[in-house]
Design an enzyme around this catalytic site. Sequence first.
Site, short mmCIF file in Angstrom:
data_model
loop_
_atom_site.label_atom_id
_atom_site.label_comp_id
_atom_site.label_asym_id
_atom_site.label_seq_id
_atom_site.Cartn_x
_atom_site.Cartn_y
_atom_site.Cartn_z
N LYS A 133 -14.35 -0.27 -3.77
CA LYS A 133 -13.56 0.15 -2.61
C LYS A 133 -14.06 1.50 -2.11
CE LYS A 133 -8.61 0.66 -1.44
NZ LYS A 133 -7.24 0.63 -2.04
N LEU A 182 -4.68 4.37 3.88
CA LEU A 182 -4.62 3.67 2.59
C LEU A 182 -3.22 3.16 2.26
CD1 LEU A 182 -6.79 6.09 0.39
CD2 LEU A 182 -7.45 3.80 1.18
N SER A 208 -4.05 -2.31 0.05
CA SER A 208 -5.10 -1.65 0.80
C SER A 208 -6.51 -2.00 0.34
CB SER A 208 -4.91 -0.13 0.72
OG SER A 208 -5.03 0.33 -0.61
N ILE A 229 -0.83 1.77 -5.22
CA ILE A 229 0.34 2.64 -5.28
C ILE A 229 1.59 1.92 -4.79
CG2 ILE A 229 0.12 3.66 -2.96
CD1 ILE A 229 0.81 6.38 -4.23
N GLY A 230 1.39 0.71 -4.24
CA GLY A 230 2.54 -0.06 -3.77
C GLY A 230 2.27 -1.55 -3.70
N GLY A 231 1.08 -1.95 -4.19
CA GLY A 231 0.70 -3.36 -4.15
C GLY A 231 -0.74 -3.56 -3.73
N SER A 232 -1.52 -2.49 -3.69
CA SER A 232 -2.83 -2.51 -3.03
C SER A 232 -3.92 -3.25 -3.78
CB SER A 232 -3.29 -1.08 -2.74
OG SER A 232 -2.47 -0.50 -1.76
#
Length: 575
Positions: A133, A182, A208, A229-232
């Site tokens: 990434k 992001l 992301s 950090i939230g599902g990336s």
Amino acid sequence: MAETKKSWQDISAAMLKHREQTIAAIEPAVPDPAKELPLNVTGIPTQLLSADIISITETPTEKLLQQLASGTLSSTDVTKAFLQRAGLASKLTNCVTEMLPERALTRAKYVDDYLATHGKPIGPLHGLPISVKEHVSMKGLDINAGFVSWVGRIAPDDALILKLLRNAGAVFYVRTTEPQALMHLETDNNIYGVTVNPYNTALSSGGSSGGEGALMGMHGSCLGIGTDIGGSIRSPAANNGLFGLRPTSYRLPVGGWSATMLGSEHIVPVIGPLSTSLAGVKVFMKTLLDQQPWLYEPSLITMPWKYTSTTSLLRKGSDGKRKLRVGILADDGVVKPHPPILRGMNTLIAKLRSHPDIELVDFPPYKHEEAWRIISSLYFADGAAEEREAIDASGEPWLPLTKFIITDNPNVKDLTVSELWGLTQDREGYKAAYTQHWNTVNTSLPGPETKAELGVQAMAEKDKMVDVILTPTGPGCAPPHDCARYWSYTSQWNLLDYPSLVFPTGLQASAEDTVEKSYKPRNDQDKYNYELYKPETYVDAPISLQLVGRRYEDEKLIEALEMMSEVAGLPFKNQ
């Protein structure tokens, strides 16, 4: 004479030109796909690439590693194959920021020469091409993190995780796209545009780490690096039918990436693998932890990899066989998942239910809406000042999902110190309550509302507790662009810091997954998700699910999925 400031459009054009130049440098030339293409482009590579390239790039990670270590395949040939397929994947899904043919082939030759000279592989990832990434620093290359104004920031060194992977023999050959700021569960920025889903290009690749997801969905990579950090990691893995692990925090090194809010500890981001195979996830984790990264990044915990072929982390019954208790959380009580996701859940549950060594238990949600209030308040403790500055510095437009998570989010504000402390207390209180909630499922222990002292009673009932939770990864399969506006099926576990592993069922959405016409939405979020679903929109989208474990039980999570896959016969054949 003062230098004229470039417009954001000019900066984007230069970066796109650079990308095309790096693809053009691949030999032999990457073929151009036809101008008119079907929505599902996953079959295009077999029409344009050689049988050898198809064979190499579709070989499971673990088998490819065996062939590389033995010299059956050279790293040079494998790298050339993945360069070809990744270049084509970019033309079809817009998933790449740049190809790295020269440095990758130089590295591959070094790896091949090492094997020929020493008669043994460099390490467990000997010669394996790995995708990265973009915001994970690679020395001498751009690290813009999806912001136009950050284009031109050059990484002074490799991220620690890259150094460790290289020590193990990896070859880095491609860098992949990410969204503006992001902070989308899709991948779209003003530098490269929208990254699309290879199974249905009208849908999102997720985010992301959506460049990684689309690239792997096209078999342009078999193992890559994402962040979460939230599902990336999990959103792109789910959307593209892949395996993706969000590890527990402070297990893998995060030093050397580019992002806003570096140093924030309110919600801790993690780095982890996406792979076309579960074994790929496992070898990624083990390879890094075997190198004791805590010796170089002191924030990491000293916890070696705990799962080997001779050890089991699951309970054993009186018959000596492994036992697994799976909590079923099919609906978080806030937003009901779409019919294809529920079909995936029900299909897997039906396969597991009759097995004597697997017990299925209903796992009710516990205040998931409160979890979103807390995490969405803590994401941007400075009121998103750094994101606003980075976006506005170039004049680039705010994209819809950036607005969604920042300017349209009522919980984003510039927090005072006392407000931050209060939210941190809310976070820790919720984590404690959820732990107690987990403990009560399938036991006679008191729930989190009682504030009871557990003591010896909890230990006595430990063997009755749920081992892992089976749950959706999102409220639907890959959504149409700009529509990923419900995070809680993934962000829930970020707040709790539970390791979470996404896996493909092998099933795909179809026109037969009809709308539940009599359904009455519970709230505005549920209404949005319900009205989003039209069976014809989601055709061919992979149906993926998520397995969740307790903190620092990452290895147990992988073993549990191995057992479930063996019992259920995953992946299923699409019906």
